[in-house]
Design a protein around this motif. Structure first.
Motif, PDB file in Angstrom:
ATOM      1  N   LEU A 191       0.826  -1.207   0.000  1.00 59.51           N
ATOM      2  CA  LEU A 191       0.000   0.000   0.000  1.00 59.51           C
ATOM      3  C   LEU A 191       0.862   1.260   0.000  1.00 59.51           C
ATOM      4  N   ASP A 192       0.773   2.026  -1.071  1.00 61.63           N
ATOM      5  CA  ASP A 192       1.453   3.321  -1.119  1.00 61.63           C
ATOM      6  C   ASP A 192       0.804   4.264  -0.120  1.00 61.63           C
ATOM      7  N   ILE A 193       1.601   5.084   0.525  1.00 54.97           N
ATOM      8  CA  ILE A 193       1.091   5.899   1.624  1.00 54.97           C
ATOM      9  C   ILE A 193       0.297   7.113   1.153  1.00 54.97           C
ATOM     10  N   GLU A 194       0.426   7.492  -0.134  1.00 56.54           N
ATOM     11  CA  GLU A 194      -0.202   8.729  -0.596  1.00 56.54           C
ATOM     12  C   GLU A 194      -1.234   8.516  -1.702  1.00 56.54           C
ATOM     13  N   ILE A 195      -1.920   7.403  -1.699  1.00 53.99           N
ATOM     14  CA  ILE A 195      -2.926   7.191  -2.727  1.00 53.99           C
ATOM     15  C   ILE A 195      -4.141   8.090  -2.498  1.00 53.99           C
ATOM     16  N   PRO A 196      -4.831   8.477  -3.571  1.00 55.68           N
ATOM     17  CA  PRO A 196      -6.024   9.319  -3.435  1.00 55.68           C
ATOM     18  C   PRO A 196      -7.135   8.586  -2.671  1.00 55.68           C
ATOM     19  N   GLY A 197      -7.948   9.372  -1.972  1.00 58.79           N
ATOM     20  CA  GLY A 197      -9.063   8.795  -1.226  1.00 58.79           C
ATOM     21  C   GLY A 197      -8.921   9.030   0.254  1.00 58.79           C
ATOM     22  N   ASP A 198      -9.205   8.009   1.040  1.00 60.94           N
ATOM     23  CA  ASP A 198      -9.159   8.135   2.495  1.00 60.94           C
ATOM     24  C   ASP A 198      -7.731   8.292   3.000  1.00 60.94           C
ATOM     25  N   GLU A 199      -7.615   8.750   4.254  1.00 58.60           N
ATOM     26  CA  GLU A 199      -6.324   8.758   4.926  1.00 58.60           C
ATOM     27  C   GLU A 199      -5.786   7.331   4.997  1.00 58.60           C
ATOM     28  N   VAL A 200      -4.478   7.194   4.975  1.00 58.38           N
ATOM     29  CA  VAL A 200      -3.872   5.861   4.909  1.00 58.38           C
ATOM     30  C   VAL A 200      -4.239   5.024   6.130  1.00 58.38           C
ATOM     31  N   THR A 201      -4.332   5.642   7.316  1.00 59.89           N
ATOM     32  CA  THR A 201      -4.699   4.873   8.505  1.00 59.89           C
ATOM     33  C   THR A 201      -6.121   4.322   8.377  1.00 59.89           C
ATOM     34  N   THR A 202      -7.014   5.107   7.767  1.00 60.78           N
ATOM     35  CA  THR A 202      -8.387   4.649   7.546  1.00 60.78           C
ATOM     36  C   THR A 202      -8.409   3.476   6.577  1.00 60.78           C
ATOM     37  N   THR A 203      -7.619   3.583   5.509  1.00 65.04           N
ATOM     38  CA  THR A 203      -7.558   2.506   4.514  1.00 65.04           C
ATOM     39  C   THR A 203      -7.031   1.220   5.132  1.00 65.04           C
ATOM     40  N   VAL A 204      -5.981   1.327   5.923  1.00 62.09           N
ATOM     41  CA  VAL A 204      -5.425   0.132   6.580  1.00 62.09           C
ATOM     42  C   VAL A 204      -6.468  -0.484   7.513  1.00 62.09           C
ATOM     43  N   THR A 205      -7.139   0.360   8.283  1.00 64.73           N
ATOM     44  CA  THR A 205      -8.151  -0.136   9.228  1.00 64.73           C
ATOM     45  C   THR A 205      -9.256  -0.886   8.499  1.00 64.73           C
ATOM     46  N   MET A 236       7.694   7.272   0.545  1.00 67.08           N
ATOM     47  CA  MET A 236       8.862   8.116   0.278  1.00 67.08           C
ATOM     48  C   MET A 236       9.327   8.814   1.541  1.00 67.08           C
ATOM     49  N   TYR A 237       8.500   8.749   2.606  1.00 63.36           N
ATOM     50  CA  TYR A 237       8.736   9.551   3.800  1.00 63.36           C
ATOM     51  C   TYR A 237       9.115   8.695   4.996  1.00 63.36           C
ATOM     52  N   ASP A 238      10.118   9.164   5.708  1.00 61.12           N
ATOM     53  CA  ASP A 238      10.618   8.473   6.889  1.00 61.12           C
ATOM     54  C   ASP A 238      10.080   9.215   8.112  1.00 61.12           C
ATOM     55  N   GLY A 239       8.768   9.064   8.377  1.00 57.05           N
ATOM     56  CA  GLY A 239       8.118   9.843   9.431  1.00 57.05           C
ATOM     57  C   GLY A 239       7.711   9.006  10.625  1.00 57.05           C
ATOM     58  N   PRO A 240       8.358   9.177  11.793  1.00 53.85           N
ATOM     59  CA  PRO A 240       8.074   8.341  12.958  1.00 53.85           C
ATOM     60  C   PRO A 240       6.679   8.493  13.523  1.00 53.85           C
ATOM     61  N   HIS A 241       6.107   9.697  13.483  1.00 55.05           N
ATOM     62  CA  HIS A 241       4.772   9.873  14.061  1.00 55.05           C
ATOM     63  C   HIS A 241       3.733   9.122  13.249  1.00 55.05           C
ATOM     64  N   LEU A 242       3.836   9.217  11.926  1.00 55.95           N
ATOM     65  CA  LEU A 242       2.914   8.473  11.077  1.00 55.95           C
ATOM     66  C   LEU A 242       3.159   6.973  11.214  1.00 55.95           C
ATOM     67  N   LEU A 243       4.412   6.582  11.339  1.00 54.96           N
ATOM     68  CA  LEU A 243       4.744   5.178  11.525  1.00 54.96           C
ATOM     69  C   LEU A 243       4.089   4.630  12.782  1.00 54.96           C
ATOM     70  N   LYS A 244       4.113   5.419  13.854  1.00 55.76           N
ATOM     71  CA  LYS A 244       3.456   5.006  15.093  1.00 55.76           C
ATOM     72  C   LYS A 244       1.971   4.758  14.873  1.00 55.76           C
ATOM     73  N   SER A 245       1.320   5.695  14.178  1.00 51.24           N
ATOM     74  CA  SER A 245      -0.117   5.575  13.934  1.00 51.24           C
ATOM     75  C   SER A 245      -0.426   4.328  13.117  1.00 51.24           C
ATOM     76  N   THR A 281      -0.114   1.158  15.067  1.00 48.59           N
ATOM     77  CA  THR A 281      -1.265   1.020  15.956  1.00 48.59           C
ATOM     78  C   THR A 281      -2.445   0.365  15.260  1.00 48.59           C
ATOM     79  N   VAL A 282      -2.642   0.677  13.962  1.00 46.82           N
ATOM     80  CA  VAL A 282      -3.785   0.100  13.239  1.00 46.82           C
ATOM     81  C   VAL A 282      -3.454  -1.236  12.588  1.00 46.82           C
ATOM     82  N   GLY A 283      -2.235  -1.729  12.794  1.00 49.83           N
ATOM     83  CA  GLY A 283      -1.962  -3.110  12.424  1.00 49.83           C
ATOM     84  C   GLY A 283      -1.168  -3.387  11.167  1.00 49.83           C
ATOM     85  N   ILE A 284      -0.358  -2.424  10.690  1.00 49.33           N
ATOM     86  CA  ILE A 284       0.475  -2.752   9.529  1.00 49.33           C
ATOM     87  C   ILE A 284       1.518  -3.781   9.925  1.00 49.33           C
ATOM     88  N   ARG A 285       1.994  -4.528   8.940  1.00 46.43           N
ATOM     89  CA  ARG A 285       3.021  -5.546   9.197  1.00 46.43           C
ATOM     90  C   ARG A 285       4.375  -5.148   8.645  1.00 46.43           C
TER      91      ARG A 285
END
Length: 228
Positions: A59-73, A89-98, A101-105
């Motif tokens: 799953l690309d993190i910037e696809i059009p539509g819902d927020e990525v956390t919503t899509t994963v959920t 493309m982004y090395d972002g710890p805060h987003l990584l934490k989120s 939390t929603v269950g990425i592997r």
């Protein structure tokens, strides 16, 4: 239903057709993997995940539509057997934490090698308890609870001026940047902080002690006429 002993089925999600084609070529060349679908938006990704029931969703993190956390959920809820690996493309710890939390592997930067990508897919398919992270030490430290700076100096300057309710044009003038550059910095900030708006970015930066509390965007008050 997927054969538990068969090849790993993969759903590729990216809004760039060329990227999808490249990933499909890499994966289909493996004897133990097969691409069962491609999607360019979050809504199509969820629909195909439900229909195809893949083992892994790239799953690309910037696809059009819902927020990525919503899509994963939604994928995790509707296709519990799918293991979601984020490509970013982004090395972002805060987003990584989120996202954790929603269950990425897995969370892989798009700079990873072909071998690292294939290894990650095989790892999450074979080991239900494994999470694969290909990120910087700084991000990993932040996820593990250590204090670290996640915004560049320029990003922090842009956010501080954003917190003062300046427009993109005003920020560009103040920092001698183009408005397009300011927008790019804000986009990076949103991704790094997992923010959905300017105010949300400021509030999260304040909570993470990245900017001072007094820099928070003021809440406008309704004008009241003076008492007569």
């Amino acid at each position: 239903m997927n054969d538990p002993e068969g090849p790993t089925t993969v759903l590729v999600v990216d809004d760039h057709a060329l990227v999808r084609e490249g990933l499909k070529e890499i994966l289909d060349a493996q004897s133990d993997m097969v691409v069962v679908g491609e999607a360019g938006t979050s809504h199509t990704a969820v629909a195909l995940a439900v229909e195809r029931q893949p083992h892994v969703v790239l799953l690309d993190i910037e696809i059009p539509g819902d927020e990525v956390t919503t899509t994963v959920t939604r994928i995790r809820q509707l296709c519990p057997g799918a293991q979601v690996i984020i490509l970013s493309m982004y090395d972002g710890p805060h987003l990584l934490k989120s996202l954790l939390t929603v269950g990425i592997r897995g969370y892989l930067l798009k700079s990873v090698s072909r071998e690292e990508l294939l290894s990650a897919i095989r790892s999450v398919r074979c080991d239900d308890g494994r999470v694969v992270l290909a990120v910087s030490r700084e991000s990993l430290a932040q996820v593990e609870g250590q204090t670290t700076t996640v915004l560049s100096d320029r990003e922090r300057q842009v956010l501080e001026l954003t917190a003062q309710a300046l427009s993109n044009t005003q920020i560009a003038a103040r920092l001698s940047l183009t408005e397009a550059t300011v927008k790019r910095h804000l986009r990076n900030i949103f991704v790094k902080l997992g923010a959905v708006s300017r105010i949300d970015a400021v509030n999260k930066a304040v909570s993470a002690s990245l900017i001072k509390p007094q820099d928070r965007i003021p809440i406008p008050h309704r004008h009241r006429p003076p008492d007569r």
